[in-house]
Design a protein around this motif. Sequence first.
Motif, PDB file in Angstrom:
ATOM      1  N   GLY A 183       0.895  -1.173   0.046  1.00  0.00           N
ATOM      2  CA  GLY A 183      -0.150   0.033  -0.029  1.00  0.00           C
ATOM      3  C   GLY A 183       0.824   1.156   0.162  1.00  0.00           C
ATOM      4  N   ASP A 184       0.354   2.228   0.518  1.00  0.00           N
ATOM      5  CA  ASP A 184       1.298   3.657   0.723  1.00  0.00           C
ATOM      6  C   ASP A 184       2.400   3.347   1.531  1.00  0.00           C
ATOM      7  N   TYR A 185       2.239   2.918   2.770  1.00  0.00           N
ATOM      8  CA  TYR A 185       3.407   2.619   3.601  1.00  0.00           C
ATOM      9  C   TYR A 185       2.997   1.158   4.435  1.00  0.00           C
TER      10      TYR A 185
ATOM     11  N   GLY B  28       1.696  -5.530   5.332  1.00  0.00           N
ATOM     12  CA  GLY B  28       0.776  -4.271   5.160  1.00  0.00           C
ATOM     13  C   GLY B  28      -0.332  -4.511   4.177  1.00  0.00           C
ATOM     14  N   GLY B  29      -1.381  -3.682   4.290  1.00  0.00           N
ATOM     15  CA  GLY B  29      -2.545  -3.704   3.342  1.00  0.00           C
ATOM     16  C   GLY B  29      -2.532  -2.711   2.310  1.00  0.00           C
ATOM     17  N   THR B  30      -3.570  -2.040   2.388  1.00  0.00           N
ATOM     18  CA  THR B  30      -3.742  -1.095   0.932  1.00  0.00           C
ATOM     19  C   THR B  30      -3.433   0.304   1.473  1.00  0.00           C
ATOM     20  N   VAL B  31      -3.376   0.719   2.568  1.00  0.00           N
ATOM     21  CA  VAL B  31      -3.062   2.154   3.121  1.00  0.00           C
ATOM     22  C   VAL B  31      -2.072   2.399   3.877  1.00  0.00           C
TER      23      VAL B  31
ATOM     24  N   THR C 138      -2.477  -1.237  11.654  1.00  0.00           N
ATOM     25  CA  THR C 138      -2.747  -1.156  10.095  1.00  0.00           C
ATOM     26  C   THR C 138      -4.170  -0.863   9.902  1.00  0.00           C
ATOM     27  N   SER C 139      -4.281   0.061   8.930  1.00  0.00           N
ATOM     28  CA  SER C 139      -5.214   0.768   8.503  1.00  0.00           C
ATOM     29  C   SER C 139      -6.057   0.195   7.341  1.00  0.00           C
ATOM     30  N   PHE C 140      -7.472   0.762   7.221  1.00  0.00           N
ATOM     31  CA  PHE C 140      -8.136   0.253   6.136  1.00  0.00           C
ATOM     32  C   PHE C 140      -9.143   1.322   5.473  1.00  0.00           C
ATOM     33  N   PRO C 141      -9.140   1.226   4.182  1.00  0.00           N
ATOM     34  CA  PRO C 141      -9.812   2.277   3.572  1.00  0.00           C
ATOM     35  C   PRO C 141     -10.884   2.918   4.000  1.00  0.00           C
ATOM     36  N   THR C 142     -11.936   2.147   4.387  1.00  0.00           N
ATOM     37  CA  THR C 142     -13.433   2.460   4.688  1.00  0.00           C
ATOM     38  C   THR C 142     -13.595   2.608   6.425  1.00  0.00           C
TER      39      THR C 142
END
Length: 186
Positions: A17-19, A41-44, A64-68
């Motif tokens: 993802g971004d980071y 990591g995931g997508t964000v 860890t972050s999630f877009p929604t």
Amino acid sequence: ATDVYIVGTTNTPPTNGDYDAWIVKFNKGPLMTYAGEWVHGGTVFDVFYGVTELGPYVYAVGSTSFPTRGYDALIVQYQKNPFIPLAGKTYGGTSDELFTAATNDGSNIFAVGHTIDPLLVSGMADALIVKFNPALVIDGQIILGGTQLDEFWDVCYDPYNELWAAGFTDSKPPFDRDALIFTVDP
């Protein structure tokens, strides 16, 4: 300790993802030698803030972050030799982070940070202590907070095996930042 672990975040490819959360191991000796690294990591945005050792394992904590839906606390278990990931767990509801961790007698991992879960908090964010066993099963949690932002940023043990967590609170009038220190007999 015979090894050195450095944690943080990276946006150097190949990231997911971004980071992404990042851990690097060096073998300590007359010359410190590179021993491996892992990126998770995931997508964000994903980050490791702290690391602790327990027997043949290393545990990295962060978020860890999630877009929604915000972010969840993250803990990942690694085997020391060979240096490989074994298990990972996310923790939380809406937005939670773990900033550091400590171990005591070889049977528990205590991680600290904050939670913004609307079902649990009394203010903007509340200080959080989570007790994990070595298999990453949650054995308990403590949430402390008032009407404003409250966080724990560090955790350690004293010679009497009491757990100490330190951070800050904005919940004490006149609502400017004060030290938050908490102790518990694990």
